[in-house]
Design an enzyme around this catalytic site. Structure first.
Site, mmCIF file in Angstrom:
data_model
loop_
_atom_site.group_PDB
_atom_site.id
_atom_site.type_symbol
_atom_site.label_atom_id
_atom_site.label_comp_id
_atom_site.label_asym_id
_atom_site.label_seq_id
_atom_site.Cartn_x
_atom_site.Cartn_y
_atom_site.Cartn_z
ATOM 1 N N SER A 48 0.827 -1.219 0.000
ATOM 2 C CA SER A 48 0.000 0.000 0.000
ATOM 3 C C SER A 48 0.857 1.263 0.000
ATOM 4 C CB SER A 48 -0.959 -0.018 1.186
ATOM 5 O OG SER A 48 -1.933 -1.022 0.974
ATOM 6 N N GLY A 85 0.206 9.446 4.088
ATOM 7 C CA GLY A 85 0.635 9.773 5.452
ATOM 8 C C GLY A 85 1.775 10.778 5.452
ATOM 9 N N ASN A 90 0.558 4.028 -1.608
ATOM 10 C CA ASN A 90 -0.084 5.338 -1.514
ATOM 11 C C ASN A 90 -0.557 5.662 -0.106
ATOM 12 O OD1 ASN A 90 -0.794 7.523 -3.559
ATOM 13 N ND2 ASN A 90 -2.646 7.413 -2.292
ATOM 14 N N ASP A 91 -0.859 4.655 0.688
ATOM 15 C CA ASP A 91 -1.208 4.934 2.089
ATOM 16 C C ASP A 91 -0.028 5.584 2.802
ATOM 17 O OD1 ASP A 91 -3.832 4.177 2.254
ATOM 18 O OD2 ASP A 91 -3.429 2.186 3.054
ATOM 19 N N HIS A 92 1.145 5.019 2.612
ATOM 20 C CA HIS A 92 2.325 5.627 3.237
ATOM 21 C C HIS A 92 2.529 7.041 2.718
ATOM 22 C CE1 HIS A 92 3.944 2.294 5.569
ATOM 23 N NE2 HIS A 92 3.643 1.484 4.574
#
Lengths: 411, 391
Positions: free
Chosen positions: A162, A169, A164-166
Site C-alpha cells: 500500500s 501519510g 499510496n497509504d504511506h
C-alpha cells in the site's frame, strides 16, 4: 518546563485517523515529539482498529490513547473541548464527518483560531466522487499507478504494497508542518483538504505532462526506465537460496537489480563478468546499441547471474562501480542488511506490551543531529491514557474521568 | 501561501528533489544552483516534443517546479562568493551527497556561522557502513530497500514501481525533516542538521513487509514471515485486480462482507457463500478465499466501469484500473479544479496540481505553478532579484 527537546515537543495533535494513511501521518508527528492523542473506542476497535492487531501495532506507537464514545452527546462534548485545546485535528474519515459531530473546522475556528485541521479523505472534500470509499488498492487502480506499474499486457500487477497509504501519510505530515509554519507567520490555523487520490495521481506527474504536452500516454515498461535510456536495467535471477523456505513458490528465489546508467558502467560490468565473448560486440558499447540488442543481452546476462550468489555479485559489481543491489525481502532487511543494522532501524520496543509481550519498532528514518528522536513508547490499550490526557489537556479531575468512564462516555 | 517567505536552497539530485518540490509548491522561495552547462536533470525524459532542438525536460518541469535557477561557475572565485551569498540568506538547505555544489557549500561552516540554519543531508545508505558508497539509482534503491521483492508476479521478475516512486518517498521525508526542524527553530532558535538515508525511507514504507516478519503468529499465514510477490493480490488476500468486460477492476469483499454477500444474493450468484460456516470468525480465511473465487467469476461477466460505479454506490471500495489518459480526463479531478496550467518554454501545458487544498474562513489559498524557466539564470541576476547581493 518540559525537558523534551524533540522538534515537535509540546504540539497537541488530536488524532481521529484509522487504518494506515492517517495513523502513519500521526506516527511521524509523534516520533518527532508531538503529543498525539489517538481517539478510539470499544465499539470501533475491530479489525485493524483493534489495538492488538499487528496492523495497529505498526502505526500507532508513541501516541496516547483516549477512549471516546462519539455516539453519545457527552462524548461529542468532550471531543469539542479537546478540539478547542488542540494545535492540530486530523482525520481520514469521508469528508464531512467531523462537521456532523459539530467539531469541524468552521465550528472550532470561531473559538480556536489557531487550530489546524487536516482531513485526509480518499477523494477529497467535494466533487462527484467525494463519497467514494477507498483503500490504497482502490487509489492505486484509479490513479493510474496499477496500470503503469507492471509489464506490457497485464493490468493485474501494480505496486505490491500500500504505497499510496504511506505517501498519503507522509503528505499529511508535510501538510501539518506547513500549516504550523503558516500559523507561525499569520497566527491563523488553516484547514487542509488532502485527497489521497490526488496524492496518488501526482506521482505520475512527468507522464501527465507528457500526455498533455505531447499526447503520449504512458504504458507499463517493466524494469525499464519509461523515458530515459539505460541498459541493462533490470532484475536478474541468481542462485536460489537454500536457507529460504522452498515449499512455497518464489520464496527461495534470489534476484539482483543491475542498472547500467552509463557506458562506463557497462564496461565495468563486462569486467566483472570477465569479458565474455557475447558481450564483446562493439554494438554494445553505447546505450542505443544495447537497447537494440536488449533481449540478447538480458538472456546472456541472466544465464550468467543465475550461477552467481546474489550478495557476492552485488559486492563485486559495486566495487567495480556498477549500480547493483540484491532484491531484499523482509527477512533480508531484518537479518542480512548491514546498513539497517548500523542505523538500529529495527529494534525491540523496550516498553514491553502488558498483553502481547514484545513488540517491534522500525525507527524514524530522519536523524536529527541536535534533537534525536529516539524515544519509542508501545501502543496503548483503549482508554489507557484517559486520565492523563484529560488532566493535561482539560484539567479534568481523576474523579470526573472515572465518572465518565463509568457512564460509558470514555469507553 | 503556507510557506511564503521561507528561503530554501536546493542542492538535491533525484533522491531529494521531490522534497524541494513539495516546499516550493507550498510557496517557499526555493533557489536551485546549477552548473553553467545546466543541471543534468534537465536531460531527464519525457521531453517536450514541440521543440526538438531545445530538448526541454518535462521531468525537470515537474520536479523542479516553482524554482529560481541559479547558474554558477564553481571553478571561479566569483562563483564561490555567489554561492556563499546565497547560503548566507537561507533558512533551509536541502542537500544530497555528491550533488552539484554540495562540497563547495561547506555546510558545516555555514551552520557554525548561523546556528539557526536547517540543513538536510540525503544519502543513499547513510554515512557509515559497508554499503555507504554503493550506487543506487531508483531501481537498485527499491531492490535493496524491499519494494521490488513485493512488486511483480510469480511469472515476472521483481519489478520497480513506475517512474520515481522510491525517490518520491525519500523526497517526502526530506520535506518533513526540513519543516520539523524549522518548527524547532521557530520555537527556540535552534537550527540543526538531519541525515536521511533513502534506504531507510523505503524500508519504512512497505506496509505489510515488516509486520509479516515481526508478527507471523498473529497473522497465521502459511507463507510465514515473508510473502512472495503475487501481482495485485493484497497481503490480506482480500483485494485483487480482476478482469471484467472492457477493463479490469480492483475488487474486494471488504470492509463489510455482508454488504457484498447481499449484492451477490440479489444477483443470484452467491453460490455457497450463504453457508453458515463462513460466518464463523474461525473461518475468515476460508471466507475470503471463497469470496474471491466467486467474485472473480462474477466480475468476468460484468462491464468494468459499471461494476465500479455500482460497487461505490453500495460503499464497496472497488477501483477501476485506469490508464493515464483516463486519469487525465477524470471527472473528480476536473470537478476539484486539480489540474493547473504551467508555462514551459512559452507553451502552456495542463499540469498536475498540489496534493493539498489549504483554506481558512476567508476562502481557499491558491497554490499556483510559476512559469518554468528552461534556461539557467546568471547567479548575479538572481542575487540582485532577491536583494541578496551583499552577504
Amino acid at each position: 518546563m518540559s525537558t523534551d527537546n524533540r522538534p515537535l515537543a509540546g504540539l497537541r495533535v488530536l488524532d481521529f485517523t484509522h487504518v494506515l494513511a492517517g495513523p502513519f501521518a500521526t506516527r511521524i508527528l509523534a516520533d518527532m515529539g508531538a503529543d498525539v492523542v489517538k481517539i478510539n473506542s470499544v465499539q470501533r476497535a475491530v479489525g485493524t482498529q483493534d489495538p492488538q492487531h499487528p496492523y495497529y501495532l505498526m502505526w500507532n506507537r508513541n501516541k496516547r490513547a483516549l477512549a471516546l464514545n462519539l455516539a453519545t452527546d457527552e462524548g461529542k462534548s468532550v471531543a469539542l473541548e479537546l478540539c478547542l485545546k488542540a494545535d492540530v485535528v486530523i482525520d481520514n474519515f469521508s469528508a464531512g464527518v467531523l462537521d456532523r459531530w459539530g467539531i469541524g473546522y468552521n465550528a472550532i475556528h470561531k473559538q480556536n483560531k489557531r487550530a489546524i485541521y487536516v482531513q485526509m479523505s480518499g477523494m477529497g472534500d467535494g466533487g462527484p466522487w467525494s463519497k467514494f470509499v477507498t483503500y490504497a488498492p482502490t487509489i492505486h487502480a484509479l490513479s493510474g499507478l496499477t496500470h503503469a506499474t507492471g509489464v506490457s499486457g497485464r493490468e493485474d500487477i501494480g505496486i505490491g504494497f500500500s504505497y499510496n497509504d504511506h505517501q498519503a501519510g507522509l503528505h499529511g505530515a508535510v501538510a501539518v508542518l506547513a500549516a504550523i509554519e503558516q500559523r507561525h507567520r499569520t497566527g491563523i490555523g488553516h484547514r487542509v483538504d488532502i485527497s489521497q487520490f490526488e496524492v496518488g495521481v501526482n506521482f505520475l506527474g512527468p507522464s501527465l505532462l507528457d500526455y498533455f504536452a505531447n499526447g503520449v500516454a504512458a504504458r507499463p515498461v517493466g524494469n525499464d526506465l519509461p523515458y530515459d535510456h539505460a541498459a541493462p536495467h533490470g532484475c536478474y535471477p541468481c542462485k536460489t537460496d537454500p536457507t529460504k523456505a522452498h515449499d512455497i513458490v518464489g520464496l527461495d528465489e534470489r534476484w539482483i537489480a543491475i542498472a547500467c546508467m552509463t557506458d562506463t558502467q557497462w564496461s565495468a560490468l563486462k569486467a566483472v563478468m570477465q569479458h565474455p565473448e557475447w558481450a564483446a560486440s562493439e554494438d554494445f558499447d553505447n546505450v542505443q546499441g544495447r537497447l537494440t540488442h536488449k533481449r540478447a543481452i538480458e538472456e546472456n546476462l541472466s544465464a550468467w547471474t543465475q550461477e552467481q550468489d546474489a550478495y557476492d555479485l552485488m559486492q563485486r559489481c559495486q566495487a567495480a562501480g556498477v549500480p547493483a543491489g540484491v532484491v531484499q525481502d523482509g527477512a533480508d532487511l531484518m537479518e542480512r542488511d548491514p546498513q539497517l543494522a548500523k542505523a538500529k532501524f529495527s529494534r525491540p520496543m523496550e516498553d514491553v506490551h502488558p498483553d502481547l509481550g514484545p513488540t517491534w519498532v522500525d525507527a524514524l528514518p530522519i536523524h536529527f543531529n541536535a534533537t534525536p528522536c529516539d524515544q519509542y513508547q508501545r501502543v496503548r490499550v483503549i482508554g489507557e491514557d484517559n486520565a492523563a490526557v484529560l488532566e493535561d489537556w482539560l484539567a479534568m479531575s481523576a474523579h470526573d474521568v472515572a465518572a465518565k468512564e463509568a457512564d460509558g462516555i470514555l469507553q | 501561501m503556507p510557506l511564503r517567505g521561507l528561503r530554501v536552497i536546493d542542492l538535491t539530485d533525484e533522491r531529494g528533489i521531490y522534497g524541494a518540490k513539495l516546499l516550493a509548491d507550498l510557496g517557499a522561495d526555493v533557489v536551485r544552483p546549477e552548473p553553467p552547462t545546466g543541471d543534468p536533470l534537465r536531460r531527464r525524459g519525457p521531453l517536450l516534443a514541440t521543440d526538438q532542438a531545445s530538448q526541454t525536460s518535462l521531468w525537470h518541469a515537474f520536479f523542479a517546479s516553482n524554482r529560481r535557477f541559479f547558474s554558477i561557475d564553481l571553478q571561479t572565485a566569483d562563483g564561490q562568493e555567489q554561492l556563499d551569498k546565497l547560503l548566507a540568506h537561507a533558512d533551509i538547505v536541502l542537500s544530497c551527497k555528491d550533488a552539484f555544489a554540495v562540497a563547495e557549500a561547506n555546510l558545516t561552516k555555514q551552520l557554525e556561522r548561523r546556528p539557526e540554519l536547517v540543513i538536510i543531508d540525503v544519502s543513499s545508505f547513510g554515512k557509515e557502513g559497508p554499503w555507504k558508497d554503493y550506487l543506487a539509482p531508483d531501481l537498485v534503491a527499491g531492490a535493496l530497500g524491499g519494494a521490488a521483492a513485493t512488486t511483480g508476479d510469480i511469472d515476472t521478475p521483481p519489478l520497480k514501481g513506475f517512474g520515481e516512486l522510491n525517490f518520491m518517498v525519500s523526497g517526502a521525508y526530506v520535506a518533513i525533516a526540513a519543516l520539523a526542524a524549522l518548527a524547532k527553530v521557530r520555537k527556540d532558535g535552534q537550527g540543526q542538521r538531519a541525515d536521511i538515508a533513502v534506504h531507510e525511507c523505503i524500508a519504512s514504507c512497505l506496509e505489510h513487509v515488516l509486520m509479516f516478519y515481526w508478527y507471523p503468529e498473529a497473522l497465521q499465514k502459511p507463507e510465514g514471515k515473508v510473502l512472495p510477490r503475487r501481482g495485485a493480490l493484497h497481503w490480506s488476500d482480500a483485494y485483487a485486480v480482476m478482469p471484467a468486460q472492457n477493463g479490469s477492476v480492483m475488487v474486494t469483499p471488504t470492509p463489510d462482507f455482508d454488504t457484498q454477500l447481499m449484492w451477490l444474493i440479489e444477483e443470484g450468484v452467491e453460490e455457497d457463500l450463504i453457508d453458515p460456516k463462513y460466518q464463523d470468525p474461525e473461518n475468515l480465511r476460508l471466507r475470503i478465499e471463497r469470496s474471491m473465487e466467486v467474485l472473480r467469476n462474477w466480475a468476468a461477466g460484468k462491464d468494468a466501469q459499471e461494476l465500479f460505479f455500482q460497487a461505490q454506490e453500495r460503499h464497496c471500495p472497488y477501483g477501476l484500473v485506469l490508464p493515464l489518459e483516463a486519469v487525465a480526463e477524470n471527472p473528480q479531478l476536473l470537478a476539484r479544479d486539480w489540474y493547473r496550467q504551467l508555462t514551459v518554454d512559452g507553451q502552456t501545458i495542463t499540469a498536475p496540481g498540489a496534493a493539498y487544498h489549504f483554506s481558512n474562513s476567508e476562502g481557499r489559498v491558491d497554490l499556483p505553478l510559476a512559469p518554468h524557466k528552461t534556461a539557467t539564470t546568471a547567479a548575479a541576476n538572481v542575487l540582485s532579484q532577491l536583494g541578496w547581493s551583499s552577504p
